[in-house]
Design an enzyme around this catalytic site. Structure first.
Site, mmCIF file in Angstrom:
data_model
loop_
_atom_site.group_PDB
_atom_site.id
_atom_site.type_symbol
_atom_site.label_atom_id
_atom_site.label_comp_id
_atom_site.label_asym_id
_atom_site.label_seq_id
_atom_site.Cartn_x
_atom_site.Cartn_y
_atom_site.Cartn_z
ATOM 1 N N CYS A 63 0.804 -1.229 0.000
ATOM 2 C CA CYS A 63 0.000 0.000 0.000
ATOM 3 C C CYS A 63 0.836 1.278 0.000
ATOM 4 O O CYS A 63 0.322 2.355 -0.294
ATOM 5 C CB CYS A 63 -0.940 -0.045 1.189
ATOM 6 S SG CYS A 63 -1.825 -1.616 1.253
ATOM 7 N N HIS A 79 -4.002 6.372 0.529
ATOM 8 C CA HIS A 79 -4.232 4.989 0.102
ATOM 9 C C HIS A 79 -5.667 4.623 0.475
ATOM 10 O O HIS A 79 -6.078 4.822 1.630
ATOM 11 C CB HIS A 79 -3.224 4.068 0.810
ATOM 12 C CG HIS A 79 -3.631 2.644 0.790
ATOM 13 N ND1 HIS A 79 -3.912 1.966 -0.382
ATOM 14 C CD2 HIS A 79 -3.838 1.744 1.801
ATOM 15 C CE1 HIS A 79 -4.260 0.733 -0.086
ATOM 16 N NE2 HIS A 79 -4.230 0.572 1.221
ATOM 17 N N ASN A 83 -10.002 -2.129 -2.064
ATOM 18 C CA ASN A 83 -8.608 -1.783 -1.765
ATOM 19 C C ASN A 83 -7.718 -2.537 -2.756
ATOM 20 O O ASN A 83 -7.587 -3.760 -2.667
ATOM 21 C CB ASN A 83 -8.307 -2.176 -0.316
ATOM 22 C CG ASN A 83 -6.849 -1.946 0.075
ATOM 23 O OD1 ASN A 83 -5.976 -1.781 -0.779
ATOM 24 N ND2 ASN A 83 -6.577 -1.962 1.359
#
Ligand SMILES: CC(C)(COP(=O)(O)OP(=O)(O)OC[C@H]1O[C@@H](n2cnc3c(N)ncnc32)[C@H](O)[C@@H]1OP(=O)(O)O)[C@@H](O)C(=O)NCCC(=O)NCCS
Length: 337
Positions: free
Chosen positions: A114, A263, A293
């Protein structure tokens, strides 16, 4: 020479896992409950025979097709992934050949999740501003869904597969600028987001037993494991401090920032971060409803959408923060071209 972002494209695979399918398996998590908790309506799944190099190649071809540059112009390839096709060779080498990029270029994998887009932008800036490259192709691509056990409800809702392609070019003008950068690392959190059987220390085991945790989530040691509570606490303490470090380094305040792109971990986490740092809604970008995600692709997906919609204008300052697996984190500023 100065480095600047010229174009960003992304690719989402065709497979779709909507909330309705999750809700039919675990009726206590209704479609509405999932959406209001984590802000995700569907996530995209790579096909059975679709791997990181396939998605990476597709995203890069979209960039070339957009007219941003031709494959012949690329003189360095950075490929950020934690789900490489093989342990060796690097996926960057495979993608160089598949895209027909020159054999005189440098090509390297960056193994980060990430935070990976921020680090990769930092590397690209270093390569360009030290005269080592002029046109850097930065690809992010991950197939986390291949690592998730279908009966692990704690993470099946969160992650989706995607790839992105960013072109960074050399200019002789200091503006629009990219940077400064700040980074952070704390490997003490390594066990909180991990695929235990995934390397030479402990490889894939076809006989790994299926275990059920106290919440009823099932997985084997070949699957992705996440301690959501620990990741949440780490993020809540680390991200505000990182943002402060970046603003100090740039000698500006949050008022000087036009847009904030974190993020896109999940809405629950983003809302807590936004509240803690008092970031106004109109500056705070939340865009993960349609894809979940997507690890190192979340930030470039948001940037690409902002550009396509004309929502980011020339001269505006966009603050980017990546954080997660490792633990690893980083932040930077992009002045828009
Ligand atoms: C995963 C996470 C969303 C869970 O949230 P939480 O509030 O700690 O979860 P809890 O287990 O305490 O459950 C609280 C409530 O939320 C619900 N909930 C938890 N996860 C949910 C999900 N994915 N969808 C819908 N509801 C969810 C629970 O059912 C519970 O509901 P109830 O109060 O009606 O019983 C949170 O810990 C988090 O954001 N962690 C970071 C994870 C992450 O983003 N990692 C990516 C790497 S950067």
């Amino acid at each position: 020479m100065y480095a600047t972002i010229k174009a960003v494209e992304y690719y989402l695979p065709e497979g779709v896992l909507p909330n309705s399918v999750i809700a039919s398996k675990w009726p206590e998590w209704t479609e509405k409950k999932i959406e209001s908790k984590i802000g995700i309506v569907e996530r995209r799944l790579s096909g059975e025979n679709e791997y990181t190099s396939d998605m990476a190649t597709t995203a890069a071809r979209k960039l070339f097709d957009s007219g941003a540059c031709s494959p012949e112009q690329i003189d360095f390839l950075i490929l950020c992934t934690q789900t490489p096709d093989y342990m060796l060779p690097t996926t960057a080498c495979i993608v160089q050949a598949r895209l027909g990029l020159a054999t005189t270029i440098g090509a390297v994998d960056v193994s980060l999740g990430c935070s990976g887009y921020i680090y990769s932008l930092g590397y690209a800036k270093g390569l360009i501003e030290t005269g080592q490259a002029e046109n850097v192709l930065l690809i992010t691509a991950d197939t986390y869904t291949k690592l998730i056990h279908p009966d692990d409800k704690s993470i099946v809702t969160l992650f989706g597969d995607a790839a992105s392609a960013t072109l960074l070019v050399a200019t002789d003008r200091p503006a629009p600028s990219l940077g400064p950068f700040v980074y952070g690392t704390d490997g003490a959190g390594a066990g909180n987001l991990i695929v235990p059987n995934s390397g030479t220390r402990s490889g894939y085991d076809p006989n790994a037993p299926l275990v059920e945790d106290t919440m009823g989530n099932k997985r084997t040691a070949n699957n992705l494991y996440m301690n959501g509570g620990e990741i949440f606490s780490f993020t809540l303490s680390t991200v505000p401090a990182t943002l402060e470090r970046l603003l100090d380094k740039a000698k500006i305040t949050l008022d000087d920032i036009d847009l904030v792109v974190f993020h896109q971990a999940n809405l629950y986490m983003l809302k807590h971060l936004q509240m803690k740092m008092d970031i106004p809604d109109e500056k705070f970008c939340v865009r993960m409803k349609h894809c979940g995600n997507t690890v190192s692709s979340t930030i470039p997906i948001v940037l690409s959408e902002l550009m396509a919609e004309g929502a980011v204008k020339s001269g505006q300052r966009v603050l980017l923060v990546g954080f997660g697996v490792g633990y690893s984190w980083g932040a930077t500023l992009v002045e828009w071209a």
